[in-house]
Motif scaffolding. Structure first.
Motif, PDB file in Angstrom:
ATOM      1  N   MET A 166      24.529  44.921  25.027  1.00  0.00           N
ATOM      2  CA  MET A 166      25.733  44.578  25.773  1.00  0.00           C
ATOM      3  C   MET A 166      26.490  43.452  25.058  1.00  0.00           C
ATOM      4  O   MET A 166      27.711  43.476  25.004  1.00  0.00           O
ATOM      5  N   ALA A 167      25.749  42.498  24.514  1.00  0.00           N
ATOM      6  CA  ALA A 167      26.390  41.375  23.816  1.00  0.00           C
ATOM      7  C   ALA A 167      27.160  41.870  22.591  1.00  0.00           C
ATOM      8  O   ALA A 167      28.269  41.402  22.321  1.00  0.00           O
ATOM      9  N   ALA A 168      26.581  42.829  21.863  1.00  0.00           N
ATOM     10  CA  ALA A 168      27.263  43.365  20.683  1.00  0.00           C
ATOM     11  C   ALA A 168      28.511  44.152  21.099  1.00  0.00           C
ATOM     12  O   ALA A 168      29.549  44.081  20.435  1.00  0.00           O
ATOM     13  N   THR A 169      28.422  44.873  22.206  1.00  0.00           N
ATOM     14  CA  THR A 169      29.590  45.597  22.720  1.00  0.00           C
ATOM     15  C   THR A 169      30.685  44.609  23.107  1.00  0.00           C
ATOM     16  O   THR A 169      31.865  44.862  22.877  1.00  0.00           O
ATOM     17  N   ALA A 170      30.288  43.489  23.662  1.00  0.00           N
ATOM     18  CA  ALA A 170      31.264  42.448  24.025  1.00  0.00           C
ATOM     19  C   ALA A 170      32.010  41.935  22.797  1.00  0.00           C
ATOM     20  O   ALA A 170      33.162  41.522  22.897  1.00  0.00           O
ATOM     21  N   ARG A 171      31.352  41.995  21.630  1.00  0.00           N
ATOM     22  CA  ARG A 171      31.997  41.576  20.375  1.00  0.00           C
ATOM     23  C   ARG A 171      32.761  42.736  19.728  1.00  0.00           C
ATOM     24  O   ARG A 171      33.137  42.655  18.564  1.00  0.00           O
TER      25      ARG A 171
END
Length: 187
Positions: free
Chosen positions: A1-6
């Motif tokens: 999810m954190a990578a998708t946020a980026r």
């Protein structure tokens, strides 16, 4: 999810691959029609992509957060429709069938739904709509009582009471069916 946020498209693709089947099945249980569920799934993933940075792991698990987005999009679509869809026994039987089947059901699998599951579907259809929704969220979607309360915007005590009373009604209903000649729904 954190990578998708980026805005990492590869991570988003992995997220989609890992969750889209379950989220689609969830949307389909609400909307019944495949094309509507596909539309909601697409809108939901656009929303997930655009709002991944606002996801807060301290408030909900990623799947819970995404399920809430799908649920809200599905209900928004239902509200926009002119004709209303009611959850009757036949429709709910399909919902139970979908929930109990493997991720890749075939038409033959659908025909092999047990008499016990059909009996359960019949008994579930007799529950009040919100009570049925609370039980379905808890048992078909593996949500905790607090997650059900959060999604339904109700006090946790109310949700616990509804689920406890609904399970008692289901137990009584199934016991009555079992007492009939031929057992559970004649299976």
């Amino acid at each position: 999810m954190a990578a998708t946020a980026r805005q990492d498209t590869a991570a988003f693709r992995q997220l989609y691959d890992a969750t889209s089947a379950k989220l689609f099945a969830f949307a389909l249980r609400i909307l019944i029609k495949r094309e509507l569920a596909e539309e909601v799934l697409q809108e939901s993933f656009v929303n997930i992509w655009n709002n991944a940075a606002s996801y807060q792991s301290s408030l909900a698990a990623p799947m819970t957060w995404m399920t809430t987005i799908v649920r809200n999009k599905a209900f928004d679509l239902l509200r926009r429709q002119d004709d209303t869809l009611e959850l009757d026994a036949d429709t709910f039987d399909k919902d139970v069938m979908t929930a109990l089947e493997s991720p890749d059901p075939t038409p033959l699998d659908a025909l092999q739904l047990s008499g016990d599951a059909k009996a359960l579907a019949g008994c579930m259809s007799r529950l009040d709509g919100q009570h049925r929704q609370a039980v379905a969220m808890a048992f078909f979607h593996d949500l905790s009582h607090s997650e059900v309360a959060e999604q339904m915007k109700l006090p946790i005590g109310t949700v616990k009471t509804w689920i406890r009373r609904s399970l008692e009604k289901l137990r009584n209903c199934l016991a009555k069916l079992d007492a009939l000649p031929g057992g559970m729904g004649g299976a």
